[in-house]
Structure formats: structure tokens, C-alpha cells
Design an enzyme around this catalytic site. Structure first.
Site, PDB file in Angstrom:
ATOM      1  N   HIS A   1     -40.837 -81.429  13.327  1.00  0.00           N
ATOM      2  CA  HIS A   1     -41.615 -82.411  14.089  1.00  0.00           C
ATOM      3  C   HIS A   1     -42.569 -81.772  15.111  1.00  0.00           C
ATOM      4  O   HIS A   1     -43.737 -82.132  15.190  1.00  0.00           O
ATOM      5  CB  HIS A   1     -40.678 -83.379  14.823  1.00  0.00           C
ATOM      6  CG  HIS A   1     -39.611 -83.964  13.944  1.00  0.00           C
ATOM      7  ND1 HIS A   1     -39.843 -84.319  12.642  1.00  0.00           N
ATOM      8  CD2 HIS A   1     -38.303 -84.263  14.170  1.00  0.00           C
ATOM      9  CE1 HIS A   1     -38.727 -84.814  12.110  1.00  0.00           C
ATOM     10  NE2 HIS A   1     -37.779 -84.785  13.015  1.00  0.00           N
TER      11      HIS A   1
ATOM     12  N   GLU B   1     -35.407 -86.425  24.378  1.00  0.00           N
ATOM     13  CA  GLU B   1     -34.545 -87.514  23.895  1.00  0.00           C
ATOM     14  C   GLU B   1     -33.453 -87.768  24.911  1.00  0.00           C
ATOM     15  O   GLU B   1     -32.843 -86.821  25.412  1.00  0.00           O
ATOM     16  CB  GLU B   1     -33.907 -87.133  22.566  1.00  0.00           C
ATOM     17  CG  GLU B   1     -34.887 -87.012  21.436  1.00  0.00           C
ATOM     18  CD  GLU B   1     -34.159 -86.878  20.110  1.00  0.00           C
ATOM     19  OE1 GLU B   1     -34.059 -87.885  19.414  1.00  0.00           O
ATOM     20  OE2 GLU B   1     -33.672 -85.789  19.806  1.00  0.00           O
TER      21      GLU B   1
HETATM   22  C1  BG6 Z   1     -34.535 -86.320  13.465  1.00  0.00           C
HETATM   23  C2  BG6 Z   1     -33.514 -85.426  14.126  1.00  0.00           C
HETATM   24  O1  BG6 Z   1     -35.254 -85.604  12.493  1.00  0.00           O
HETATM   25  O2  BG6 Z   1     -35.445 -86.803  14.451  1.00  0.00           O
HETATM   26  C3  BG6 Z   1     -32.783 -86.158  15.241  1.00  0.00           C
HETATM   27  O3  BG6 Z   1     -32.567 -84.994  13.153  1.00  0.00           O
HETATM   28  C4  BG6 Z   1     -33.785 -86.746  16.211  1.00  0.00           C
HETATM   29  O4  BG6 Z   1     -31.904 -85.292  15.926  1.00  0.00           O
HETATM   30  C5  BG6 Z   1     -34.841 -87.564  15.476  1.00  0.00           C
HETATM   31  O5  BG6 Z   1     -33.064 -87.560  17.114  1.00  0.00           O
HETATM   32  C6  BG6 Z   1     -35.936 -88.001  16.422  1.00  0.00           C
HETATM   33  O6  BG6 Z   1     -36.756 -88.930  15.785  1.00  0.00           O
HETATM   34  P1  BG6 Z   1     -37.518 -90.057  16.612  1.00  0.00           P
HETATM   35  O7  BG6 Z   1     -38.384 -90.741  15.622  1.00  0.00           O
HETATM   36  O8  BG6 Z   1     -36.445 -90.945  17.188  1.00  0.00           O
HETATM   37  O9  BG6 Z   1     -38.258 -89.337  17.687  1.00  0.00           O
END
Ligand code: BG6
Length: 486
Positions: free
Chosen positions: A243, A219
Site C-alpha cells: 500500500h 491505524e
Molecule cells: C490490509 C492489511 O492489507 O490493509 C491490514 O493486511 C490493514 O493490516 C489494512 O489494516 C488497511 O486497509 P484500509 O483500507 O483499512 O486502510
């Protein structure tokens, strides 16, 4: 039970950010596509004192902002007619009685399937589940009753177990839908099609052909205003337990006997059961942890914080398919770009065949890019044209959404919850097993035997130590920003 002619989605935490940013836009898009089941109503519950009109007005603005070009006033008027508001406090039993009366009025006494979406602060999940039961709102004699629980599901194994037990006092497992929005992403579902809807990948998808697997969720964003939450959570809880483990399970699972919630989740759970338990010095060697420079000065963060904003970890899945194939998992905030990718790296060709070749050609690689653009890239060797037998790496690209934009993950998950399909939601054993893997690592990483805390500059691929660590295994990270472009 008589036939059900109506559907009601009740959202607790209606005035929160998730509701306006994700849930209502997803429901509105489902409406635009004619995918909401017949006669669907949406009822928001929160402490703010809105009436129906007041909430609709506020949602009109936020939905227009988050949906963009797809928003139109005409369709909003139709959609808004389905939207209602019932003020209430999760802690007040009488507010649940009032909600019950309101729902019965709105449904006009007809049988209706109901989904209660708990999008409140996590401390209120158990209470919401209990109050619904106490008010008779979980009784499914006049239509299905389901409860959707937002993440995080616990902060460790014991809090997750406690939450499961509180929920089970009222609800059966088949009524409980635990959200992991990664499962709603199209490419994650496409992984199952790639693996189980084709014959060419499956024979190669094992230790005989695959050297290792890398799963990276990078990220670009830093912690920003979420410092207070993040510092107590850290990357292992925030990204790995949920995730990244979901991505690992879908990559590693066996083919389910059927595509239904029980069969799919049975296979996923077996992956977590096969993850080799770490012991002793493994905890220091199994991974790398780091913080980005400046993290400790973020608002809400302890100036002496030991919370990781980057982690890399190596896990082994001890079963016939994967024995000896390491899974390298990694995630970080403040990385060089936003990309989520699963890299399947195959073995090197065994033999140097072509004269002039000094080293073995690069191994074949399948890069499955989950986001930002969604697609796959296959790397293979080809001949440099008009040269002797010289090799170069070539690639084949597939972009998943050519021909239309992909839906947001919540769209799919809300539709499935309304229709009663739990395949893309986490089951209790899955969540608890994931914590069983993360908890000992967290404990070790908070103990004197923890590996050193590294630091890294925002805008790169994490700490130097992360690259050195994987090189010790004779491997390299695939540090490439999105390979497929939107
Ligand atoms: C969330 C986390 O579950 O997922 C965040 O709490 C993270 O910290 C986010 O940024 C990432 O999700 P995506 O869909 O943007 O990859």
C-alpha cells in the site's frame, strides 16, 4: 472469436470473510448502480457444501449487514438470481472438471468473459492458477479469461518470483490482476487527476519547490485476533511493500503517455527502479522500528517477538525530479487515529521580509488525505487582519465526496476486472521490485546490526524515537488527525 454476450465471475474462497464482507457487497452495489456488465453471473466455489439457495440465503444476511441502508429485499432478489454456488476443493482436479461443466451449463454454451477471483488462503494461489489451466478453464478461445490474485503476493522476493512463475505456466501477464485495494480508493485515483489534469501543480511538483514528502498510514486498530498472521508478517510486509509503495509511486511517477494499464504501470515501475539502494550503515539509519506496548502478549504472538507494528523509513528517489527530496514513509497499528495522508511540504520562503517576524514563516504544505474522509488541504500564510504585517497559517479545504458517498475500493476493482482494465492492478515487475527494496531492510532489521526495537503507547503517534529521528533532518512529522472531515 464470436461476440461475447455474457460475463461470469468465479470466486474461489466463497465461504471466506473477504467474500462476504467486501466482494459480494461490492458486486451488489454495482448491480444497484446498473454497472455490472450485461448478463453477469457470480459463481462461488469453496469446500462447504452449499447449494445455490443455501449460499444466497447466507449472503443475504451478510450483505444486508455490510451494505446497510442501501440494501433492499427487492433488488436483492434480482441480484441473487445471478448468484450460484459450485462446491469444490482447490486441491481436487475433478472438482475443476465439475466447475467447468457447471459454468458451461450456466452460460448456455454462449461465449463469455470469465474472471476467476482467487480469494483463498495465499498458500493455494499457485495451485488454483494451475488447476484452472489443467481443467482447460484458462483457454480464452470463447471469451476473455482473467485471474485476480488477492494479496499478499508472496512474503519476499523469492516467494513472489515463484508465484509469478507458477502463474505464468498457465496465464499470460495481461490476464493476471494482482489486487492492492489501495489502488481502488477514489482519492488515490484522484491523485492522478490532481497531478495530470491540472496545470498549477505540475510545475511545482519537483525538487525545485518541494522540500520533502511524508506518507503516513496510521491505524487506530491493534493486531487483535490477527496475531498469528501478523507476527509472521509485520508492518513492512503488511503495509509498506504494497500500500505505501503504491502511494509513493503515484506521488512520484512521471505523467504516462496515455491512461492505460501499460503506460501507467511503466511509469510507476520507474519510480521503484530509481529508489536508492541502501548499503551498510544505511539500514540502521534509514528508519525507526517499534512495537506497541502489550503487543507481545497478544494472542498468537511470540512473547519474544521482534516483529514491528510501527515503522518509519526514509527513501530517496534518484532521478531528475526528486534528487535530494526525501520521502518519509510511516505506518503503525495502535496510533492515535485512523488517517492516511500524503503531505507535500514545500521549501520555506527564502527571505524574512516583514518586520517583526522572528523566524521564517511555515512552509506551504499540501495535505492529501486518502482516508477516512477524502480530500485535500492547502496550507499557506496570510496576514492577521487588523494587525501590522503579522502572518498566520491559513488553509483551503477541498472535500472530495461532497454531493455523494464514495464507493468502496473493491467496487471499482471488480468492475475493472470484469471490463478488462488492469490499470489499477499491480504488475509482476512492480511487485518484485517492491520486494527487492523491502527484503534487504527486513534482513538487516532481523540481524545483529538492526536499529533498536522501540516501544510506544497505543493511542499516540508511535515512539518518541520516531520524532527524534526526523528532527535530526531538521524536519517534523505532520502529526495531525484527519484534517478533512466527513
Ligand atoms: C490490509 C492489511 O492489507 O490493509 C491490514 O493486511 C490493514 O493490516 C489494512 O489494516 C488497511 O486497509 P484500509 O483500507 O483499512 O486502510
Amino acid at each position: 472469436m464470436n461476440a461475447v454476450g455474457a460475463h461470469t465471475m468465479v470466486i474461489f474462497g466463497a465461504s471466506g470473510d473477504l467474500t462476504s464482507r467486501k466482494l459480494i457487497p461490492a458486486l451488489y452495489r454495482l448491480h444497484l448502480r446498473g454497472r455490472l456488465p450485461e448478463n453477469t453471473r457470480i459463481v462461488g466455489v469453496a469446500r462447504s457444501k452449499f447449494d445455490d439457495e443455501g449460499w444466497r440465503k447466507q449472503l443475504a444476511e451478510t450483505t444486508a449487514k455490510f451494505v446497510g441502508d442501501e440494501f433492499s429485499s427487492e433488488s436483492w432478489i434480482q441480484f441473487a438470481a445471478k448468484v450460484h454456488y459450485s462446491p469444490g476443493d482447490i486441491k481436487a482436479a475433478e472438482d475443476f472438471q465439475a466447475l467447468r461443466t457447471r459454468l458451461e451449463q450456466l452460460e448456455g454454451g454462449a461465449n463469455a468473459d470469465r474472471v476467476y477471483y482467487v480469494a483463498t488462503m495465499p498458500q493455494l494461489y499457485a495451485e488454483a492458477a494451475a488447476q484452472l489451466g489443467a481443467a482447460g478453464l484458462a483457454d480464452d478461445s470463447h471469451g476473455a479469461r482473467r485471474i485476480v490474485i488477492e494479496k499478499p503476493f508472496g512474503t519476499d522476493l523469492s516467494t513472489a518470483q515463484n508465484l509469478n512463475s507458477s502463474i505464468y505456466r498457465v496465464w499470460r501477464e495481461d490476464q493476471v490482476y494482482r489486487i492492492d485495494h489501495y489502488l481502488g480508493k477514489e482519492t488515490v485515483q484522484n491523485m492522478m487527476v490532481l497531478r495530470f489534469g491540472n496545470t498549477i501543480f505540475e510545475p511545482l511538483w519537483n525538487r525545485n519547490y518541494i522540500d520533502h514528502v511524508q506518507i503516513t498510514v496510521a491505524e487506530e486498530v491493534i493486531v487483535g485476533r490477527r496475531g498469528d498472521y501478523y507476527d509472521k508478517s509485520g508492518i513492512l510486509r503488511d503495509m509498506f511493500q504494497n500500500h505505501i509503495f503504491q502511494l509513493m509511486m503515484i506521488t512520484a511517477m512521471e505523467a504516462p503517455v496515455k491512461y492505460d494499464a501499460t503506460s501507467v504501470r511503466d511509469e510507476k515501475v520507474k519510480v521503484l527502479r530509481a529508489v536508492r539502494k541502501l548499503q551498510g550503515s544505511d539500514f540502521a539509519e534509514c528508519g525507526v522500528r517499534a512495537q506497541y506496548e502489550g503487543y507481545r502478549a497478544e494472542e498468537g504472538v511470540d512473547p519474544a517477538s521482534e516483529t514491528e507494528t510501527f515503522a518509519a523509513m526514509k527513501l530517496h528517489i534518484d532521478n531528475w525530479r526528486w534528487k535530494g527530496v526525501p520521502f518519509y514513509l510511516r505506518s503503525g497499528k495502535g496510533m492515535s487515529c485512523r488517517t492516511t495522508q500524503i503531505v507535500i511540504e514545500f521549501h520555506h520562503p527564502p527571505h524574512l521580509l516583514f518586520s517583526g517576524q522572528k523566524s521564517l514563516p511555515q512552509a506551504n504544505r499540501l495535505v492529501i488525505q486518502i482516508q477516512p474522509a477524502e480530500g485535500i488541504q492547502m496550507h499557506f500564510q496570510s496576514k492577521v487582519p487588523d494587525q501590522e504585517m503579522q502572518l498566520r497559517q491559513s488553509s483551503l479545504d477541498f472535500r472530495f465526496d461532497s454531493g455523494g458517498s464514495l464507493p468502496d475500493a473493491y467496487q471499482r476493482l471488480l468492475q475493472d476486472a470484469l471490463e478488462g482494465d488492469a490499470s489499477l492492478f499491480a504488475r509482476s515487475d512492480e511487485v518484485e521490485l517492491a520486494w527487492q527494496i523491502i527484503d534487504p531492510i527486513l534482513a538487516a532489521w532481523r540481524s545483529p546490526a538492526a536499529p533498536p526495537m522501540n516501544s510506544y503507547q497505543v493511542g499516540g503517534w508511535g515512539p518518541e524515537a520516531g520524532s527524534e529521528w526526523i528532527q535530526k533532518d531538521g524536519r517534523q512529522w505532520f502529526d495531525v488527525c484527519p484534517v478533512i472531515h466527513g
